[in-house]
Design an enzyme around this catalytic site. Structure first.
Site, PDB file in Angstrom:
ATOM      1  CE  LYS A  10      -3.964  -2.117   2.196  1.00 53.00           C
ATOM      2  NZ  LYS A  10      -5.094  -2.139   3.344  1.00 53.00           N
ATOM      3  CE1 TYR A  50      -9.490  -2.792   0.156  1.00 53.77           C
ATOM      4  CE2 TYR A  50      -8.406  -0.898  -0.941  1.00 53.77           C
ATOM      5  CZ  TYR A  50      -8.413  -1.925  -0.035  1.00 53.77           C
ATOM      6  OH  TYR A  50      -7.176  -2.342   0.356  1.00 53.77           O
ATOM      7  CG  ASN A 113      -3.908  -2.314   6.652  1.00 47.05           C
ATOM      8  OD1 ASN A 113      -3.788  -1.803   5.666  1.00 47.05           O
ATOM      9  ND2 ASN A 113      -5.105  -3.018   7.237  1.00 47.05           N
ATOM     10  CG  HIS A 116      -5.169  -5.832  -0.552  1.00 49.04           C
ATOM     11  ND1 HIS A 116      -6.554  -5.868  -0.078  1.00 49.04           N
ATOM     12  CD2 HIS A 116      -5.535  -6.927  -1.384  1.00 49.04           C
ATOM     13  CE1 HIS A 116      -7.456  -6.784  -0.595  1.00 49.04           C
ATOM     14  NE2 HIS A 116      -6.757  -7.302  -1.568  1.00 49.04           N
ATOM     15  CD  GLU A 127      -8.909  -8.565  -3.946  1.00 49.11           C
ATOM     16  OE1 GLU A 127      -7.897  -9.088  -3.495  1.00 49.11           O
ATOM     17  OE2 GLU A 127      -9.740  -8.284  -3.156  1.00 49.11           O
TER      18      GLU A 127
END
Ligand code: IDP
Ligand code: MG
Length: 139
Positions: A10, A50, A113, A116, A127
């Site tokens: 990320k 998302y 965080n 993913h 995805e």
């Protein structure tokens, strides 16, 4: 069975210059990188990725975060890749992530965080197809 899963480093983890460490750990843990690209998503592209979270209170903020800077998207291959990579990432909230997991090592908070990972083979299909076409993935 060999599986494929989508991994994203990320924007927080790319801008912190921790991407190389993440990739090193992935290889050490037996994941093969069968596709990889560094890209910057538009907000709309992050929203599409998302889409399953569109009703969640954190959706807007998450999509702003995911489009703030470059990400590294990878297709990882390994026996049991989906579950094994989820385990290696650790809990969504780094405060709850076990020691030695990627989020325990590199995440800042529950939103920023670091990484993913697809949560099922079905999500992995969607995805992987969102980021890569067949010609971009090693056979
Ligand atoms: P996961 O990435 O561990 O599968 P999801 O529930 O699918 O977690 O949430 C997607 C992403 O949305 C998380 O990785 C995190 O960046 C963000 N997120 C999840 N829950 C929260 C929250 O309560 N506050 C802010 N961001 C969140
Ligand atoms: Mg998820």
């Amino acid at each position: 069975m060999k599986e494929r899963t989508l991994s994203i480093i990320k924007p927080d983890c790319v801008s912190n210059r921790n991407a190389g460490k993440v990739i090193d750990i992935l290889e050490e843990k037996g994941f093969s990188i069968v596709a990889m690209k560094k890209i910057k998503l538009t907000k709309k592209q992050a929203e599409g990725f998302y889409i399953v979270h569109k009703e969640r209170p954190f959706y807007e903020s998450l999509c702003t975060f995911m489009s703030e800077g470059p990400i590294i998207a990878m297709v990882l291959e390994k026996e049991n890749a989906v579950a094994d990579y989820r385990e290696l990432m650790g809990a969504t909230n780094p405060k709850e992530a076990s020691k030695g997991t990627l989020r325990a090592m590199f995440a800042t908070d529950i939103e920023r965080n670091a990484v993913h990972g697809s949560d099922s083979l079905e999500s992995a299909d969607f995805e992987i197809g969102y980021f890569f076409n067949a010609l971009e993935i090693l056979q």
